[in-house]
Design a protein around this motif. Structure first.
Motif, PDB file in Angstrom:
ATOM      1  N   PRO A  89       4.661 -11.659  -0.184  1.00 21.89           N
ATOM      2  CA  PRO A  89       3.691 -11.150  -0.976  1.00 21.89           C
ATOM      3  C   PRO A  89       4.170  -9.610  -1.598  1.00 21.89           C
ATOM      4  O   PRO A  89       4.800  -8.939  -1.081  1.00 21.89           O
ATOM      5  CB  PRO A  89       2.721 -10.966  -0.078  1.00 21.89           C
ATOM      6  CG  PRO A  89       2.721 -11.639   0.905  1.00 21.89           C
ATOM      7  CD  PRO A  89       4.485 -11.830   1.342  1.00 21.89           C
ATOM      8  N   GLN A  90       3.830  -9.521  -2.943  1.00 20.70           N
ATOM      9  CA  GLN A  90       4.100  -8.486  -3.644  1.00 20.70           C
ATOM     10  C   GLN A  90       3.800  -7.096  -3.011  1.00 20.70           C
ATOM     11  O   GLN A  90       4.544  -5.966  -2.970  1.00 20.70           O
ATOM     12  CB  GLN A  90       3.528  -8.532  -5.036  1.00 20.70           C
ATOM     13  CG  GLN A  90       4.283  -7.543  -5.883  1.00 20.70           C
ATOM     14  CD  GLN A  90       3.931  -7.452  -7.501  1.00 20.70           C
ATOM     15  OE1 GLN A  90       3.378  -8.425  -7.580  1.00 20.70           O
ATOM     16  NE2 GLN A  90       4.542  -6.828  -8.348  1.00 20.70           N
ATOM     17  N   ASP A  91       2.350  -6.991  -2.382  1.00 21.13           N
ATOM     18  CA  ASP A  91       2.055  -5.746  -1.742  1.00 21.13           C
ATOM     19  C   ASP A  91       2.580  -5.578  -0.461  1.00 21.13           C
ATOM     20  O   ASP A  91       2.340  -4.506   0.109  1.00 21.13           O
ATOM     21  CB  ASP A  91       0.390  -6.031  -1.915  1.00 21.13           C
ATOM     22  CG  ASP A  91       0.032  -7.146  -0.565  1.00 21.13           C
ATOM     23  OD1 ASP A  91       0.796  -8.178  -0.471  1.00 21.13           O
ATOM     24  OD2 ASP A  91      -1.226  -7.143  -0.193  1.00 21.13           O
ATOM     25  N   ARG A  92       3.714  -6.323   0.159  1.00 23.62           N
ATOM     26  CA  ARG A  92       4.344  -6.026   1.132  1.00 23.62           C
ATOM     27  C   ARG A  92       6.094  -5.777   1.041  1.00 23.62           C
ATOM     28  O   ARG A  92       6.336  -5.290   2.111  1.00 23.62           O
ATOM     29  CB  ARG A  92       4.317  -7.356   2.083  1.00 23.62           C
ATOM     30  CG  ARG A  92       2.946  -7.985   2.422  1.00 23.62           C
ATOM     31  CD  ARG A  92       2.127  -7.182   3.340  1.00 23.62           C
ATOM     32  NE  ARG A  92       2.738  -7.292   4.516  1.00 23.62           N
ATOM     33  CZ  ARG A  92       2.418  -6.575   5.670  1.00 23.62           C
ATOM     34  NH1 ARG A  92       1.461  -5.498   5.461  1.00 23.62           N
ATOM     35  NH2 ARG A  92       3.093  -6.622   6.982  1.00 23.62           N
ATOM     36  N   LEU A  93       6.247  -5.611  -0.220  1.00 23.18           N
ATOM     37  CA  LEU A  93       7.509  -5.391  -0.705  1.00 23.18           C
ATOM     38  C   LEU A  93       7.814  -3.962  -0.291  1.00 23.18           C
ATOM     39  O   LEU A  93       9.024  -3.496  -0.028  1.00 23.18           O
ATOM     40  CB  LEU A  93       7.842  -5.849  -2.135  1.00 23.18           C
ATOM     41  CG  LEU A  93       8.033  -7.401  -2.360  1.00 23.18           C
ATOM     42  CD1 LEU A  93       8.247  -7.511  -3.864  1.00 23.18           C
ATOM     43  CD2 LEU A  93       9.169  -8.103  -1.397  1.00 23.18           C
ATOM     44  N   GLY A  94       6.864  -3.049  -0.425  1.00 23.32           N
ATOM     45  CA  GLY A  94       7.239  -1.674  -0.330  1.00 23.32           C
ATOM     46  C   GLY A  94       7.279  -1.349   1.014  1.00 23.32           C
ATOM     47  O   GLY A  94       8.288  -0.717   1.561  1.00 23.32           O
ATOM     48  N   LEU A  95       6.783  -2.113   2.202  1.00 19.94           N
ATOM     49  CA  LEU A  95       6.739  -1.911   3.466  1.00 19.94           C
ATOM     50  C   LEU A  95       8.217  -2.397   3.934  1.00 19.94           C
ATOM     51  O   LEU A  95       9.095  -1.731   4.679  1.00 19.94           O
ATOM     52  CB  LEU A  95       5.822  -2.887   4.235  1.00 19.94           C
ATOM     53  CG  LEU A  95       5.925  -2.792   5.967  1.00 19.94           C
ATOM     54  CD1 LEU A  95       5.663  -1.370   6.275  1.00 19.94           C
ATOM     55  CD2 LEU A  95       4.814  -3.453   6.317  1.00 19.94           C
ATOM     56  N   LEU A  96       8.685  -3.460   3.184  1.00 17.39           N
ATOM     57  CA  LEU A  96      10.072  -4.180   3.450  1.00 17.39           C
ATOM     58  C   LEU A  96      11.080  -3.139   3.090  1.00 17.39           C
ATOM     59  O   LEU A  96      11.959  -2.815   4.058  1.00 17.39           O
ATOM     60  CB  LEU A  96       9.968  -5.447   2.810  1.00 17.39           C
ATOM     61  CG  LEU A  96      11.712  -6.036   2.839  1.00 17.39           C
ATOM     62  CD1 LEU A  96      11.953  -6.767   4.345  1.00 17.39           C
ATOM     63  CD2 LEU A  96      11.690  -7.121   1.921  1.00 17.39           C
ATOM     64  N   GLU A  97      11.012  -2.430   1.854  1.00 20.34           N
ATOM     65  CA  GLU A  97      11.897  -1.686   1.639  1.00 20.34           C
ATOM     66  C   GLU A  97      11.963  -0.357   2.467  1.00 20.34           C
ATOM     67  O   GLU A  97      13.256   0.060   2.687  1.00 20.34           O
ATOM     68  CB  GLU A  97      11.709  -1.021   0.142  1.00 20.34           C
ATOM     69  CG  GLU A  97      12.679  -0.254  -0.372  1.00 20.34           C
ATOM     70  CD  GLU A  97      12.329   0.566  -1.607  1.00 20.34           C
ATOM     71  OE1 GLU A  97      13.223   1.036  -2.226  1.00 20.34           O
ATOM     72  OE2 GLU A  97      11.233   0.229  -2.245  1.00 20.34           O
ATOM     73  N   TYR A  98      10.892   0.085   3.096  1.00 15.93           N
ATOM     74  CA  TYR A  98      10.673   1.413   3.593  1.00 15.93           C
ATOM     75  C   TYR A  98      11.312   1.299   5.067  1.00 15.93           C
ATOM     76  O   TYR A  98      12.049   2.125   5.496  1.00 15.93           O
ATOM     77  CB  TYR A  98       9.122   1.516   4.013  1.00 15.93           C
ATOM     78  CG  TYR A  98       8.788   2.787   4.873  1.00 15.93           C
ATOM     79  CD1 TYR A  98       8.839   4.045   4.538  1.00 15.93           C
ATOM     80  CD2 TYR A  98       8.650   2.416   6.262  1.00 15.93           C
ATOM     81  CE1 TYR A  98       8.735   4.990   5.323  1.00 15.93           C
ATOM     82  CE2 TYR A  98       8.510   3.423   7.039  1.00 15.93           C
ATOM     83  CZ  TYR A  98       8.581   4.820   6.771  1.00 15.93           C
ATOM     84  OH  TYR A  98       8.093   5.921   7.335  1.00 15.93           O
ATOM     85  N   HIS A  99      11.203   0.012   5.711  1.00 13.12           N
ATOM     86  CA  HIS A  99      11.858  -0.295   6.755  1.00 13.12           C
ATOM     87  C   HIS A  99      13.303  -0.597   6.729  1.00 13.12           C
ATOM     88  O   HIS A  99      14.067  -0.329   7.683  1.00 13.12           O
ATOM     89  CB  HIS A  99      11.103  -1.377   7.674  1.00 13.12           C
ATOM     90  CG  HIS A  99       9.879  -0.861   8.157  1.00 13.12           C
ATOM     91  ND1 HIS A  99       9.704   0.418   9.093  1.00 13.12           N
ATOM     92  CD2 HIS A  99       8.325  -1.327   8.160  1.00 13.12           C
ATOM     93  CE1 HIS A  99       8.357   0.778   9.167  1.00 13.12           C
ATOM     94  NE2 HIS A  99       7.733  -0.447   8.658  1.00 13.12           N
ATOM     95  N   LEU A 100      13.613  -1.341   5.867  1.00  9.71           N
ATOM     96  CA  LEU A 100      14.988  -2.108   5.761  1.00  9.71           C
ATOM     97  C   LEU A 100      15.919  -0.994   5.107  1.00  9.71           C
ATOM     98  O   LEU A 100      17.026  -0.915   5.534  1.00  9.71           O
ATOM     99  CB  LEU A 100      15.097  -3.260   4.795  1.00  9.71           C
ATOM    100  CG  LEU A 100      16.112  -4.177   4.547  1.00  9.71           C
ATOM    101  CD1 LEU A 100      16.547  -4.621   6.052  1.00  9.71           C
ATOM    102  CD2 LEU A 100      15.766  -5.040   3.604  1.00  9.71           C
ATOM    103  N   SER A 101      15.504   0.022   4.382  1.00  9.03           N
ATOM    104  CA  SER A 101      16.432   0.916   3.677  1.00  9.03           C
ATOM    105  C   SER A 101      17.093   1.800   4.559  1.00  9.03           C
ATOM    106  O   SER A 101      18.330   1.727   4.595  1.00  9.03           O
ATOM    107  CB  SER A 101      15.611   1.871   2.644  1.00  9.03           C
ATOM    108  OG  SER A 101      16.407   2.419   2.144  1.00  9.03           O
ATOM    109  N   PRO A 102      16.625   2.660   5.772  1.00 12.75           N
ATOM    110  CA  PRO A 102      17.477   3.165   6.676  1.00 12.75           C
ATOM    111  C   PRO A 102      18.235   2.336   7.581  1.00 12.75           C
ATOM    112  O   PRO A 102      19.508   2.817   7.920  1.00 12.75           O
ATOM    113  CB  PRO A 102      16.340   3.989   7.338  1.00 12.75           C
ATOM    114  CG  PRO A 102      15.085   3.185   7.322  1.00 12.75           C
ATOM    115  CD  PRO A 102      15.386   2.606   5.902  1.00 12.75           C
TER     116      PRO A 102
END
Length: 130
Positions: A89-102
């Motif tokens: 879901p589009q509203d969950r992509l920010g959370l994905l990026e937040y945790h995945l990036s580091p």
């Protein structure tokens, strides 16, 4: 590391890669850190990603991604997540990026891996604003 986790790791190390995968699927429906403490054959690496990623992204914390990268490879994790992006879901992509990036930044040791990680993060950002 607590004794129960150590015992489970030892048990999984005593099994073949295929047997260990079957045991995990039957006994650990949620992603667990045990997967990062043994070597997996390529077929089971793919099976782990196919089992633990679909329908479960994004995870609520970064450790799940870290375990997957340790159990498989950064490239495999990136490929699988890229395939799954349309289902998140589009509203969950920010959370994905937040945790995945580091996790990706820490795991990327080569220019190729850094490029793969940056392309995935750019695709997540692109889909976030779409």
């Amino acid at each position: 590391m607590d004794q129960a986790l150590q015992n489970e790791i030892q048990q999984l190390r005593g099994l073949s890669s295929k047997e260990a995968f079957v045991w995990l699927v039957q006994n650990r429906p949620s992603l667990c850190r045990t997967i990062a403490h043994r070597s997996w054959e390529i077929h089971e690496q793919e099976a782990l990603l196919s089992h633990y990623l679909p329908g479960k992204l994004p995870y609520a914390a970064g450790h799940g991604y870290q375990w997957l990268v340790q159990a498989t490879s950064l490239s495999r994790v990136v490929r699988h997540i890229t395939k799954l992006l349309p289902s998140i879901p589009q509203d969950r992509l920010g959370l994905l990026e937040y945790h995945l990036s580091p996790v990706l930044s820490e795991a990327a040791n080569t220019d190729r891996q850094r490029d793969e990680a940056q392309m995935l993060l750019a695709e997540i950002r692109k889909q976030t604003v779409s």
